[in-house]
Design a protein around this motif. Structure first.
Motif, short mmCIF file in Angstrom:
data_model
loop_
_atom_site.label_atom_id
_atom_site.label_comp_id
_atom_site.label_asym_id
_atom_site.label_seq_id
_atom_site.Cartn_x
_atom_site.Cartn_y
_atom_site.Cartn_z
N GLN A 127 0.82 -1.21 0.00
CA GLN A 127 0.00 0.00 0.00
C GLN A 127 0.86 1.26 0.00
O GLN A 127 0.53 2.24 -0.67
CB GLN A 127 -0.94 -0.02 1.20
N PHE A 128 1.97 1.21 0.74
CA PHE A 128 2.86 2.36 0.77
C PHE A 128 3.42 2.65 -0.62
O PHE A 128 3.43 3.80 -1.07
CB PHE A 128 4.00 2.12 1.76
N ILE A 129 3.90 1.62 -1.30
CA ILE A 129 4.48 1.81 -2.63
C ILE A 129 3.42 2.30 -3.61
O ILE A 129 3.68 3.18 -4.45
CB ILE A 129 5.14 0.51 -3.13
N GLN A 130 2.22 1.76 -3.51
CA GLN A 130 1.15 2.18 -4.41
C GLN A 130 0.78 3.64 -4.19
O GLN A 130 0.48 4.37 -5.15
CB GLN A 130 -0.06 1.26 -4.23
N GLU A 131 0.81 4.09 -2.95
CA GLU A 131 0.56 5.50 -2.66
C GLU A 131 1.70 6.37 -3.18
O GLU A 131 1.47 7.46 -3.71
CB GLU A 131 0.38 5.72 -1.15
N LEU A 132 2.90 5.87 -3.07
CA LEU A 132 4.07 6.61 -3.55
C LEU A 132 4.03 6.78 -5.07
O LEU A 132 4.49 7.80 -5.61
CB LEU A 132 5.34 5.88 -3.13
N GLN A 133 3.46 5.80 -5.74
CA GLN A 133 3.34 5.86 -7.20
C GLN A 133 2.49 7.05 -7.66
O GLN A 133 2.64 7.52 -8.79
CB GLN A 133 2.74 4.57 -7.75
N LYS A 134 1.61 7.52 -6.80
CA LYS A 134 0.72 8.62 -7.16
C LYS A 134 1.47 9.96 -7.18
O LYS A 134 0.96 10.93 -7.73
CB LYS A 134 -0.45 8.69 -6.18
N GLN A 135 2.65 9.96 -6.55
CA GLN A 135 3.45 11.18 -6.53
C GLN A 135 4.35 11.24 -7.76
O GLN A 135 4.64 10.23 -8.40
CB GLN A 135 4.30 11.23 -5.26
N GLU A 136 4.79 12.42 -8.05
CA GLU A 136 5.71 12.60 -9.17
C GLU A 136 7.10 12.11 -8.78
O GLU A 136 7.55 12.30 -7.65
CB GLU A 136 5.79 14.08 -9.53
N GLY A 137 7.78 11.44 -9.68
CA GLY A 137 9.16 11.05 -9.41
C GLY A 137 9.45 9.59 -9.69
O GLY A 137 8.60 8.84 -10.18
N THR A 138 10.67 9.19 -9.36
CA THR A 138 11.17 7.85 -9.58
C THR A 138 11.26 7.11 -8.26
O THR A 138 11.56 7.72 -7.22
CB THR A 138 12.58 7.91 -10.23
N ILE A 139 11.01 5.81 -8.27
CA ILE A 139 11.05 5.01 -7.04
C ILE A 139 12.09 3.92 -7.18
O ILE A 139 12.03 3.08 -8.08
CB ILE A 139 9.68 4.36 -6.74
N ILE A 140 13.08 3.93 -6.27
CA ILE A 140 14.09 2.88 -6.21
C ILE A 140 13.92 2.14 -4.88
O ILE A 140 13.81 2.76 -3.82
CB ILE A 140 15.52 3.46 -6.28
N TYR A 141 13.91 0.83 -4.96
CA TYR A 141 13.66 -0.02 -3.79
C TYR A 141 14.89 -0.88 -3.55
O TYR A 141 15.29 -1.66 -4.42
CB TYR A 141 12.40 -0.85 -4.08
#
Length: 393
Positions: A277-291
């Motif tokens: 859920q956290f990652i899915q919420e983060l996807q709604k923001q602008e930018g790149t996600i590195i895990y």
């Protein structure tokens, strides 16, 4: 760092105290927990920076991989102590720290460790205990390979199965060290968790001396294995782990391996629901996600090579190569398809998994050589992360 082993191998309360000290430095911010475990422990989230490149740093997925929690705490402290924010480029990056994804498993494992360590023992004595554990753990690997080779060469199936059954009744060297320690070592303040571990021991045939290698959460479920692709392992048959864990049935709730606590239906554990859920919420923001997921031993860097998009595959390898520049770790292509990290990788732009310590032996083996293994492991991984972000991403 101090000269006490408790400064390195922290129990749950000591982790919380350390996190409070880090937050008090007024750089790392404590966010709201992203969720709670079955037994009510918060899945804590901390952040630093304000950039649009989101860096998720995760530790403690497996309860017995205590060096990962230790590493992330030291990384957070290093980033908090810096006078110059440009060092970590917090204008460009936003770091999301999850220092303890599996607090229940961590409590179980560290309770066993504290029960083993003599009270008031000096640092050198504790280091020797850890070194001895590492040696026994390595011998178990060698013996397991030898014995399995001999068993596979037995021609008669009945005789072969009898030999396998005998092998699985015998304690390993690393289990012998902890054989007098059971669930009663878990503090009474965690009574509900303690009672559930007791039930698991009563229900499943778990060898003595296995509490310290408790990788699972308090439900006896391995969070990495807890995905629907593993539903064929719904406690329907006996299947044993490999090498030194080969006397542990991984299709029962217990210290390692089991993907699900419910035989009739699949359920995501609350820890995994929370990070999804956290990652899915983060996807709604602008930018790149590195895990970036930290695990404990091997001196390895895994990257996902089989991605739907070639661009993502190339990016993952680029991250791995950048991280490798400041370590002597081996890069491995991640072939496993049925684990939670594979699923989460499909949600983010880039992912690597780091196996930290070249010196194995969960949970205490990596602490068997402080100067030769532990200190270099912590330092080189801090440098590797910084270099990767500066030069590659």
């Amino acid at each position: 760092m101090g000269d006490k082993m408790e400064n390195l191998i922290k129990n749950y309360k000591q982790v919380q105290e350390k996190l409070k000290k880090i937050v008090s430095l007024e750089k790392v911010k404590k966010e709201e927990p992203i969720g709670y475990t079955t037994f009510g422990f918060p899945i804590e989230h901390y952040s630093l920076g304000e950039g649009k490149k989101h860096i998720i740093l995760e530790a403690g997925v497996h309860g017995c991989e205590i060096i990962t929690v230790d590493f992330l705490l030291q990384l957070m402290e290093e980033m908090s102590n810096g006078k110059d924010d440009k060092k970590w480029n917090t204008k460009e990056y936003k770091f999301h720290f999850f220092p303890l994804m599996n607090p229940e498993g961590y409590i179980i494992s560290t309770s066993a460790i504290q029960a083993l360590f003599p009270k008031d023992a000096d640092f050198m004595t504790l280091e020797k205990i850890c070194k001895n554990y590492y040696i026994k753990y390595r011998q178990d690997d060698l013996d397991s390979k030898k014995v399995m080779k001999e068993i596979n060469e037995i021609e008669q199936e009945e005789e072969r199965m009898e030999s396998l059954a005998l092998m699985r009744r015998q304690l390993k060297y690393y289990q012998e060290i902890f054989k007098e320690i059971d669930y009663t070592c878990i503090p009474d303040e965690y009574q509900e968790l303690k009672e559930n571990v007791k039930k698991i021991y009563e229900k499943s045939k778990i060898p003595k001396g296995s509490l310290q290698i408790w990788s699972s959460n308090g439900n006896g479920v391995d969070l990495e294995e807890n995905c629907e692709e593993n539903k064929r392992y719904y406690l329907t048959k006996e299947e044993y782990a490999k090498l030194r864990y080969e006397n542990i049935n991984i299709n029962q709730v217990g210290p390692i391996g089991c993907p699900n606590k419910n035989k009739k239906k699949f359920e995501l554990e609350p820890e995994n629901k929370a990070i999804y859920q956290f990652i899915q919420e983060l996807q709604k923001q602008e930018g790149t996600i590195i895990y970036i997921s930290y695990h404990s031993t091997g001196g390895l860097i895994y990257y996902r090579s089989h991605c739907e998009k070639q661009k993502k595959q190339e990016f993952n390898r680029k991250l791995a190569l950048g991280y490798q520049e400041k370590t002597d770790y081996t890069i491995m292509e991640e072939e496993k398809e049925n684990c939670n990290e594979v699923i989460m990788r499909n949600l983010v732009d880039g992912h690597i998994k780091i196996e930290l310590s070249p010196m194995g032996g969960n949970p205490i083996g990596p602490y068997g050589d402080i100067k030769g293994n532990y200190l270099p492991t912590i330092q080189k991984n801090i440098e590797a992360l910084k270099y990767m972000l500066e030069k590659i991403f």
